[in-house]
Every structure is written in structure tokens, then in C-alpha cells.
Design a protein around this motif. Structure first.
Motif, PDB file in Angstrom:
ATOM      1  N   UNK A 167       2.511  11.083  -9.789  1.00 58.01           N
ATOM      2  CA  UNK A 167       3.755  10.464  -9.599  1.00 58.01           C
ATOM      3  C   UNK A 167       3.470   9.606  -8.312  1.00 58.01           C
ATOM      4  N   UNK A 168       2.592   9.860  -7.498  1.00 59.65           N
ATOM      5  CA  UNK A 168       2.183   9.497  -6.323  1.00 59.65           C
ATOM      6  C   UNK A 168       0.713   9.289  -6.314  1.00 59.65           C
ATOM      7  N   UNK A 169       0.209   8.227  -5.456  1.00 53.40           N
ATOM      8  CA  UNK A 169      -1.084   7.780  -5.134  1.00 53.40           C
ATOM      9  C   UNK A 169      -1.217   7.718  -3.583  1.00 53.40           C
ATOM     10  N   UNK A 170      -2.217   7.911  -3.084  1.00 52.68           N
ATOM     11  CA  UNK A 170      -2.546   7.670  -1.420  1.00 52.68           C
ATOM     12  C   UNK A 170      -3.662   6.993  -1.403  1.00 52.68           C
ATOM     13  N   UNK A 171      -3.450   6.265  -0.394  1.00 46.01           N
ATOM     14  CA  UNK A 171      -4.728   5.077   0.042  1.00 46.01           C
ATOM     15  C   UNK A 171      -5.049   5.338   1.500  1.00 46.01           C
ATOM     16  N   UNK A 172      -6.334   4.857   1.681  1.00 45.04           N
ATOM     17  CA  UNK A 172      -6.812   4.909   3.139  1.00 45.04           C
ATOM     18  C   UNK A 172      -7.936   3.815   3.112  1.00 45.04           C
ATOM     19  N   UNK A 173      -7.891   3.203   4.368  1.00 44.32           N
ATOM     20  CA  UNK A 173      -9.042   2.144   4.722  1.00 44.32           C
ATOM     21  C   UNK A 173      -9.262   2.154   6.155  1.00 44.32           C
ATOM     22  N   UNK A 174      -9.991   0.953   6.250  1.00 46.17           N
ATOM     23  CA  UNK A 174     -10.426   0.529   7.774  1.00 46.17           C
ATOM     24  C   UNK A 174      -9.401   0.661   8.890  1.00 46.17           C
ATOM     25  N   UNK A 175      -8.166   0.424   8.704  1.00 46.87           N
ATOM     26  CA  UNK A 175      -7.304   0.531   9.594  1.00 46.87           C
ATOM     27  C   UNK A 175      -6.766   2.059  10.045  1.00 46.87           C
ATOM     28  N   UNK A 176      -7.297   2.940   9.442  1.00 49.42           N
ATOM     29  CA  UNK A 176      -6.913   4.440   9.891  1.00 49.42           C
ATOM     30  C   UNK A 176      -5.610   4.898   9.334  1.00 49.42           C
ATOM     31  N   UNK A 177      -4.886   4.281   8.682  1.00 52.80           N
ATOM     32  CA  UNK A 177      -3.659   4.583   8.154  1.00 52.80           C
ATOM     33  C   UNK A 177      -3.551   4.993   6.629  1.00 52.80           C
ATOM     34  N   UNK A 178      -2.594   6.349   6.617  1.00 53.56           N
ATOM     35  CA  UNK A 178      -2.660   6.775   5.130  1.00 53.56           C
ATOM     36  C   UNK A 178      -1.348   6.157   4.719  1.00 53.56           C
ATOM     37  N   UNK A 179      -1.495   5.838   3.419  1.00 49.29           N
ATOM     38  CA  UNK A 179      -0.167   5.300   2.824  1.00 49.29           C
ATOM     39  C   UNK A 179      -0.038   5.734   1.465  1.00 49.29           C
ATOM     40  N   UNK A 194      -3.776   8.081  10.700  1.00 48.07           N
ATOM     41  CA  UNK A 194      -4.486   9.241  10.678  1.00 48.07           C
ATOM     42  C   UNK A 194      -5.726   9.559  11.277  1.00 48.07           C
ATOM     43  N   UNK A 195      -6.218   8.330  11.681  1.00 44.99           N
ATOM     44  CA  UNK A 195      -7.818   8.463  12.353  1.00 44.99           C
ATOM     45  C   UNK A 195      -7.724   7.334  13.307  1.00 44.99           C
ATOM     46  N   UNK A 196      -8.552   7.278  14.235  1.00 44.77           N
ATOM     47  CA  UNK A 196      -8.872   6.181  14.945  1.00 44.77           C
ATOM     48  C   UNK A 196     -10.055   5.581  14.361  1.00 44.77           C
ATOM     49  N   UNK A 212      -7.586  14.713   5.263  1.00 47.12           N
ATOM     50  CA  UNK A 212      -8.198  13.288   5.427  1.00 47.12           C
ATOM     51  C   UNK A 212      -9.619  13.504   6.457  1.00 47.12           C
ATOM     52  N   UNK A 213     -10.553  12.759   6.200  1.00 42.25           N
ATOM     53  CA  UNK A 213     -11.737  12.848   7.163  1.00 42.25           C
ATOM     54  C   UNK A 213     -12.052  11.406   7.687  1.00 42.25           C
ATOM     55  N   UNK A 214     -12.447  11.256   8.727  1.00 39.53           N
ATOM     56  CA  UNK A 214     -12.594   9.678   9.161  1.00 39.53           C
ATOM     57  C   UNK A 214     -13.982   9.544   9.988  1.00 39.53           C
ATOM     58  N   UNK A 215     -14.081   8.507  10.326  1.00 38.00           N
ATOM     59  CA  UNK A 215     -15.417   7.960  11.318  1.00 38.00           C
ATOM     60  C   UNK A 215     -15.014   8.335  12.631  1.00 38.00           C
ATOM     61  N   UNK A 216     -13.912   8.962  12.932  1.00 34.80           N
ATOM     62  CA  UNK A 216     -13.750   9.445  14.369  1.00 34.80           C
ATOM     63  C   UNK A 216     -14.111  10.984  14.641  1.00 34.80           C
ATOM     64  N   UNK A 217     -14.888  11.549  13.531  1.00 31.57           N
ATOM     65  CA  UNK A 217     -15.445  12.683  13.396  1.00 31.57           C
ATOM     66  C   UNK A 217     -14.144  14.047  13.216  1.00 31.57           C
ATOM     67  N   UNK A 218     -13.440  13.663  12.989  1.00 36.29           N
ATOM     68  CA  UNK A 218     -12.086  14.545  12.830  1.00 36.29           C
ATOM     69  C   UNK A 218     -11.886  14.758  11.056  1.00 36.29           C
TER      70      UNK A 218
END
Length: 292
Positions: A167-179, A194-196, A212-218
């Protein structure tokens, strides 16, 4: 003796970036392309039919869906709906496959092995509402809603996933935001930083939590937009304190953790204890992704 080469199922006419297998139909869905650059490389989503011929697995092109100037970089599957990450946007596609009554599938080219296409001309690239019929199997693909999901200076959606009931989908990209978006209307219901920097991967759990996992090592666990906990790899032992690392992907199993290195080795650990249960130096280059 050289290393034994794995059999080739299918060779697409464009770079492949995403794969999904539909468990209800057995279709293999492959997507990619050359993007907007005028190089002559097409962009598309290919629907492949898998079957065994003379005891060997083969894949044949059933339908080709044209995505015009947009290469599909990531895919998520929920029943008959695909969420495709194309540049800074998420495009929903619906596909329907069924057998035609009174028609039997031909065993064309039954003596062939490896990559092949259906007898006769390959299907032309199809746009919205396109339909292809082959040997009694009918496939229809249509574009649904689309929405921009990333807003950085160089926007790109890097990952998309559905929740447990689709019923929901989540997206993430280069701006660090989860939507987070409703399906299929793509009405936004949640947005938070979510991430820098870039988000590498995310996963939605059945209890509503988000990893979530990001390039900020978190690596972070969220309950909606509230941070629940973070994984600090350096705290697991002094041997890790000076070792460079980056979280690349979320493991959906929750039981095991896959670790790929720049030297080409792959290891599997028990998630709660980090006890290693498997190690293989099988790759000759950097490991960029794992699936458990």
C-alpha cells in the motif's frame, strides 16, 4: 584450467541496471538503458519468459516496453505493479499476463540453447497501454502515475521499495531524503532527512520500521521520521576501528549479513553475533552489491 563461465540466459541491447522476478508468472523483468545521451542505446524494460529446453534454462523476449529517454536504474515489484526509478522520478507500471484460450504455446526452436528470441520478428518497442501476444501468452503493459522523488542539484532516485502489504512505497536518492508514497496514487505521506548525502538502500519492515544506509557511513532504523537506533560498526571490536567501510545495502532476511570488499571477497555473518559462517574470494574486482 580457466574459470568455468556461467551460462548466458539473455543479452539485452542496453546496459542492465535492475532485475526482478515475478513469482506468479515466472517472468524475468530486466531494465536499463543509455539514458538521454544520443548514443543510439535504447532505454527499456524487457519482460522475459523463462523455460527449460533440453534440460537447460533459457530466456526469451516476450515484450519490450519503451521508456523513451529515461533509463530505469532501480525496480521494485508488488503484484502486477512495478515501481521504476528513472532519473529523478518514480514511474509506476502495471503489467498483466495471461494465456489465451484455445491456443497452445509452440515449442519453437526447441533444439536451441542459451539466449534466443521468439520465432519471427522481435516485438517492437511499446509505449503506454501496449500489448504483445506470443504463442498463446498475452502481455499488456501500461504507464500509471509518476512523481519526482529527488530534488538535489544532480537529482537521481537510487532506491525504491514497497511495504509488506504493497500500500506504500519508499524512495531514496542523492539528496538524502526518504519519501513515502501511497500506492497507486503516489500521494506523499512522509518526508524526512535521513542521511547527509546519498541514500544507498532502504527497507520497510512489517512493523512499520524503516532501515536506511547512506554514503555518510551510517545505518539507521526509523519509526516514521523518528530515529530509533544507529549501527556503529567500529564499536564491534578494535580491529575495525581503522578499516575503511561503507554500508551498501539492507539485508531483507534479517538473519544473515552479507559483506563484500574492494578486494573481491564475499562473507556471510550471523546478524546478531557477527559470527562468520561463509567466506569466498570469488570475484576479481570490487563487490558493489549482495542479495541474501
Amino acid at each position: 584450467m580457466g574459470r568455468r563461465r556461467a551460462p548466458e540466459l539473455y543479452r539485452a541491447p542496453f546496459p542492465l541496471y535492475a532485475l526482478q522476478v515475478d513469482p506468479s508468472t515466472g517472468l524475468l523483468i530486466a531494465a536499463g538503458g543509455g539514458g538521454a545521451a544520443k548514443t543510439g542505446i535504447k532505454n527499456g524494460v524487457h519482460f522475459l519468459q523463462l523455460e527449460r529446453i533440453n534440460g537447460r534454462l533459457s530466456a526469451s523476449l516476450l515484450h519490450s516496453h519503451d521508456t523513451e529517454t529515461r533509463a530505469t536504474m532501480n525496480l521494485a515489484l508488488a503484484g502486477d505493479i512495478l515501481a521504476a526509478g528513472q532519473d529523478a522520478h518514480c514511474q509506476l507500471l502495471r503489467f498483466q499476463a495471461h494465456q489465451q484460450k484455445g491456443n497452445k504455446a509452440e515449442k519453437a526452436g526447441s533444439k536451441e540453447q542459451g539466449p534466443r528470441q521468439r520465432k519471427g520478428a522481435a516485438p517492437a518497442e511499446k509505449k503506454c497501454g501496449a500489448e504483445t501476444q506470443h504463442e498463446g501468452l498475452e502481455l499488456r503493459v501500461e504507464n500509471l502515475q509518476a512523481v519526482q522523488t529527488d530534488f538535489s542539484s544532480d537529482p537521481l532516485q537510487k532506491v525504491v521499495c514497497f511495504n509488506h502489504d504493497n500500500t506504500l512505497l519508499a524512495t531514496g536518492g542523492t539528496d538524502g531524503y526518504v519519501r513515502v508514497w501511497k500506492v497507486p496514487s503516489l500521494e506523499k505521506v512522509l518526508e524526512f532527512k535521513a542521511h547527509e548525502g546519498e541514500i544507498e538502500d532502504l527497507a520497510l519492515g512489517p512493523d512499520g520500521k524503516l532501515v536506511t544506509v547512506g554514503r555518510d557511513l551510517k545505518a539507521s532504523v526509523w519509526q516514521k521520521d523518528q530515529l530509533v537506533t544507529q549501527l556503529h560498526w567500529q564499536e564491534n571490536g578494535p580491529t575495525f576501528s581503522s578499516t575503511p567501510y561503507r554500508y551498501q545495502a539492507c539485508s531483507e532476511s534479517g538473519t544473515f549479513l552479507g559483506l563484500g570488499t574492494v578486494t573481491g571477497s564475499v562473507a556471510i555473518y550471523i546478524a546478531f553475533s557477527l559470527q562468520r559462517v561463509f567466506l569466498c574470494g570469488s570475484c576479481s574486482c570490487c563487490v558493489s552489491g549482495l542479495l541474501l
